[in-house]
Design an enzyme around this catalytic site. Structure first.
Site, PDB file in Angstrom:
ATOM      1  N   LYS A 164       0.847  -1.200   0.000  1.00 39.78           N
ATOM      2  CA  LYS A 164       0.000   0.000   0.000  1.00 39.78           C
ATOM      3  C   LYS A 164       0.881   1.248   0.000  1.00 39.78           C
ATOM      4  CE  LYS A 164      -1.792   2.548   3.166  1.00 39.78           C
ATOM      5  NZ  LYS A 164      -1.725   3.835   2.469  1.00 39.78           N
ATOM      6  N   GLU A 239       9.936   0.936  10.698  1.00 35.86           N
ATOM      7  CA  GLU A 239      10.919   2.006  10.462  1.00 35.86           C
ATOM      8  C   GLU A 239      10.185   3.305  10.754  1.00 35.86           C
ATOM      9  OE1 GLU A 239      13.956   1.470   9.915  1.00 35.86           O
ATOM     10  OE2 GLU A 239      14.136  -0.448   8.870  1.00 35.86           O
ATOM     11  N   CYS A 273      13.513  10.578   7.416  1.00 31.98           N
ATOM     12  CA  CYS A 273      13.637  10.096   8.786  1.00 31.98           C
ATOM     13  C   CYS A 273      15.085  10.117   9.252  1.00 31.98           C
ATOM     14  CB  CYS A 273      13.051   8.701   8.889  1.00 31.98           C
ATOM     15  SG  CYS A 273      13.602   7.655   7.559  1.00 31.98           S
ATOM     16  N   GLU A 365      10.468  15.789  16.101  1.00 30.78           N
ATOM     17  CA  GLU A 365      10.768  15.504  14.697  1.00 30.78           C
ATOM     18  C   GLU A 365       9.915  16.437  13.840  1.00 30.78           C
ATOM     19  OE1 GLU A 365       9.299  11.974  12.670  1.00 30.78           O
ATOM     20  OE2 GLU A 365      11.270  11.750  11.752  1.00 30.78           O
TER      21      GLU A 365
HETATM   22  P1  NAD Z   1       1.997   7.923   8.544  1.00 32.91           P
HETATM   23  O1  NAD Z   1       2.387   7.095   9.694  1.00 32.91           O
HETATM   24  O2  NAD Z   1       0.814   8.794   8.693  1.00 32.91           O
HETATM   25  O3  NAD Z   1       1.689   7.038   7.246  1.00 32.91           O
HETATM   26  C1  NAD Z   1       2.581   6.058   6.789  1.00 32.91           C
HETATM   27  C2  NAD Z   1       1.780   5.006   6.049  1.00 32.91           C
HETATM   28  O4  NAD Z   1       0.942   4.343   6.983  1.00 32.91           O
HETATM   29  C3  NAD Z   1       0.859   5.544   4.957  1.00 32.91           C
HETATM   30  O5  NAD Z   1       0.825   4.646   3.873  1.00 32.91           O
HETATM   31  C4  NAD Z   1      -0.489   5.578   5.650  1.00 32.91           C
HETATM   32  O6  NAD Z   1      -1.571   5.459   4.757  1.00 32.91           O
HETATM   33  C5  NAD Z   1      -0.404   4.341   6.531  1.00 32.91           C
HETATM   34  N1  NAD Z   1      -1.287   4.365   7.682  1.00 32.91           N
HETATM   35  C6  NAD Z   1      -1.811   5.439   8.323  1.00 32.91           C
HETATM   36  N2  NAD Z   1      -2.641   5.041   9.309  1.00 32.91           N
HETATM   37  C7  NAD Z   1      -2.651   3.687   9.299  1.00 32.91           C
HETATM   38  C8  NAD Z   1      -3.304   2.694  10.086  1.00 32.91           C
HETATM   39  N3  NAD Z   1      -4.121   3.015  11.081  1.00 32.91           N
HETATM   40  N4  NAD Z   1      -3.079   1.387   9.800  1.00 32.91           N
HETATM   41  C9  NAD Z   1      -2.246   1.036   8.810  1.00 32.91           C
HETATM   42  N5  NAD Z   1      -1.606   1.933   8.015  1.00 32.91           N
HETATM   43  C10 NAD Z   1      -1.786   3.249   8.269  1.00 32.91           C
HETATM   44  O7  NAD Z   1       3.299   8.704   8.175  1.00 32.91           O
HETATM   45  P2  NAD Z   1       3.542   9.697   6.964  1.00 32.91           P
HETATM   46  O8  NAD Z   1       2.913  10.983   7.336  1.00 32.91           O
HETATM   47  O9  NAD Z   1       3.116   9.062   5.698  1.00 32.91           O
HETATM   48  O10 NAD Z   1       5.148   9.788   6.971  1.00 32.91           O
HETATM   49  C11 NAD Z   1       5.867  10.655   7.802  1.00 32.91           C
HETATM   50  C12 NAD Z   1       6.412   9.937   9.028  1.00 32.91           C
HETATM   51  O11 NAD Z   1       7.051   8.713   8.681  1.00 32.91           O
HETATM   52  C13 NAD Z   1       7.471  10.726   9.745  1.00 32.91           C
HETATM   53  O12 NAD Z   1       7.204  10.732  11.122  1.00 32.91           O
HETATM   54  C14 NAD Z   1       8.789   9.997   9.470  1.00 32.91           C
HETATM   55  O13 NAD Z   1       9.753  10.089  10.435  1.00 32.91           O
HETATM   56  C15 NAD Z   1       8.350   8.613   9.294  1.00 32.91           C
HETATM   57  N6  NAD Z   1       9.254   7.907   8.375  1.00 32.91           N
HETATM   58  C16 NAD Z   1      10.175   7.031   8.871  1.00 32.91           C
HETATM   59  C17 NAD Z   1      11.036   6.374   8.020  1.00 32.91           C
HETATM   60  C18 NAD Z   1      12.058   5.393   8.507  1.00 32.91           C
HETATM   61  O14 NAD Z   1      12.658   4.714   7.699  1.00 32.91           O
HETATM   62  N7  NAD Z   1      12.278   5.251   9.782  1.00 32.91           N
HETATM   63  C19 NAD Z   1      10.958   6.601   6.662  1.00 32.91           C
HETATM   64  C20 NAD Z   1      10.020   7.478   6.201  1.00 32.91           C
HETATM   65  C21 NAD Z   1       9.151   8.117   7.059  1.00 32.91           C
END
Ligand code: NAD
Length: 462
Positions: A164, A239, A273, A365
């Protein structure tokens, strides 16, 4: 440019917006629950044959997939610039990263060795058995690489994959799904399902046929997914976020440290991140470092992401821009970088000076082009300050003292550290977080292990 079409509609429509202009560029149909269950059922049905495929044949199909990605690098990169506002140089690298990760793990089916363990009265051998269907949930900040880091080793280990993409950045993942099919990956083996996290992502957590979830995204959503996976003792890789430190000692090459700092904090508009969003500078060189940093921040090229010279583009959405702006509004700003366009979701690179170690600009962050700089006195101070966070993803150490470099690298509680450089992710080395930055490791030689369970078999010879 052709926008990939979605076969789904049960979850509504997502309007895809070019963040550089704020203009809509297309619509993508989202999957509903029934369509998600159907895709998971097809992945489960495809699993036995994919698992049983001869290792050399699975390897060849992954190489064919890699070749298809390679042949469409320019198209994938252009789609990412349009959908995510990534600079063209980054987007070309990202498409190349998918190809490289597929090629690297195409060597795994023939090399995913078990062990032969000495025992009395027989022979003992271990097998790495694939898990079944793996669900991969991808965030919007690096849509192509993060997808590939999950699906390539998962497929190589003999699993089928449902993936997804994030709601706002589905296009390149959808195109990768089409390229997989064109390359001969059988139906159901790799399915990209655009949809909402609360619908498609959540179903990966609750559906019993999905045996592992790989999640990259925010720490709060990751914690909920971990709670959900507990119900079925579902395998999980997380992650999550970061607030990584770039520690600059007085004996370092200050020019090099200052010249490289903007890239480490503002690449991908800071939506990374691994961003080194805290710079710790030894007090005796603090003023000189700030002078050098101001010069390099002003020179950091923030412009049309299609321009090959662009080093930074826009933020992903108006919402993300507003969230980052609220941190800037509450901070003491030392200086900013290039002026940015009014249309679209742009912010200028911003350097802030925290009022204390409790200042939100130092602790939170921000996930935008904002870096905070603070002085420290001793090596012990630097390690304490670097570790004073719930996160532990990456970090950098600038010093010419090799003993200090190793002491500090061992002292900082982070999964990925670099000395006199800001490198974080190489596909052939492990990547992942300490503390609340994550669980498990992606990439590197051992990634296929995390997409399999070890089976031990004893054969009596007496
Ligand atoms: P997010 O957590 O809102 O979304 C990430 C993904 O999870 C999206 O595909 C979203 O649709 C899905 N998601 C949201 N709610 C969900 C649920 N209840 N159940 C299952 N899936 C769900 O994050 P974002 O806004 O897309 O990304 C930004 C964040 O991600 C930042 O905090 C960043 O630090 C983190 N990030 C971490 C890494 C890493 O490798 N550690 C990499 C990229 C982003």
């Amino acid at each position: 440019m052709k926008i990939p079409t979605s076969p789904y509609s049960g979850g509504g429509i997502s309007v895809v917006i070019n963040p550089a202009t704020g203009q809509a560029v297309g619509e993508v149909g989202l999957a509903g629950l029934v369509e998600t269950d159907d895709a998971i059922a097809r992945a489960a049905a495809a699993y036995p044959q994919w698992k049983a495929l001869a290792p050399a044949d699975r390897a060849q199909l992954l190489r064919d997939f890699a070749a298809a990605v390679d042949a469409h690098t320019d198209e994938l990169a252009a789609l990412e610039v349009l959908n995510s506002g990534h600079t063209i140089s980054n987007a070309v690298w990202e498409a190349g990263n998918v190809k490289n990760v597929l090629t690297y793990y195409s060597a795994a089916p023939e090399r995913h060795f078990g062990k032969q363990i000495p025992v009395a009265g027989g022979v003992d051998i271990t097998f790495h058995e694939p898990l079944g269907v793996v669900g991969i949930i991808v965030p919007w900040n690096f849509p192509m690489p993060i997808a590939g880091w999950g699906f390539a080793p998962a497929l190589a280990a003999g699993n089928t994959v449902v993936l997804k993409p994030a709601e706002v950045t589905p296009l390149t993942a959808m195109r990768l799904g089409e390229l997989a099919t064109a390359a001969g990956i059988p139906d159901g083996v790799f399915t990209v399902i655009p949809g909402k996290g609360s619908v498609v992502g959540d179903r990966f957590v609750t559906h019993p046929a999905v045996r592992k979830v790989c999640f990259t995204g925010s720490t709060d959503v990751g914690k909920n997914i971990m709670r959900g996976c507990a119900d079925q003792v579902k395998r999980l890789t997380l992650e999550l976020g970061g607030k990584s430190a770039n520690i600059v000692f007085a004996d370092a090459d200050l020019e090099k440290a200052a010249a490289s700092a903007p890239g480490s904090a503002f690449d991908n508009a800071g939506q990374d991140c691994c961003a080194r969003s805290r710079i710790l500078v030894q007090d005796s060189v603090y003023d000189r470092f700030l002078t050098l940093l101001e010069q390099s921040v002003k020179e950091f090229s923030v412009t049309d992401p299609n321009d090959p010279r662009a080093q930074m583009g826009p933020m992903i959405t108006a919402k993300q821009k507003a969230a980052v702006q609220s941190f800037i509004d509450g901070a003491d700003v030392a200086f900013t970088g290039a002026e940015v366009p009014a249309d679209g979701f742009w912010l200028s690179p911003t350097v802030a000076l925290p009022r204390s170690e409790a200042d939100p600009v130092w602790t939170q962050e921000i996930f935008g082009p904002v870096v905070a700089v603070m002085p420290f006195k001793t090596e012990e101070d630097a390690i304490r300050m670097a570790n004073d966070t719930e996160y532990g993803l990456s970090g950098s150490i600038f010093t010419n003292d090799i003993g200090r470099a190793l002491r500090v690298a061992r002292g900082v509680e982070s999964g990925n550290l670099s000395v006199n450089s800001h490198s974080s992710v190489r596909y052939w080395t492990p990547f992942g977080g300490f503390k609340q930055s994550g669980l498990g490791r992606e990439l590197g030689p051992d990634a296929p292990d995390s997409f399999s369970d070890v089976k031990n078999v004893f054969i009596a010879t007496e």
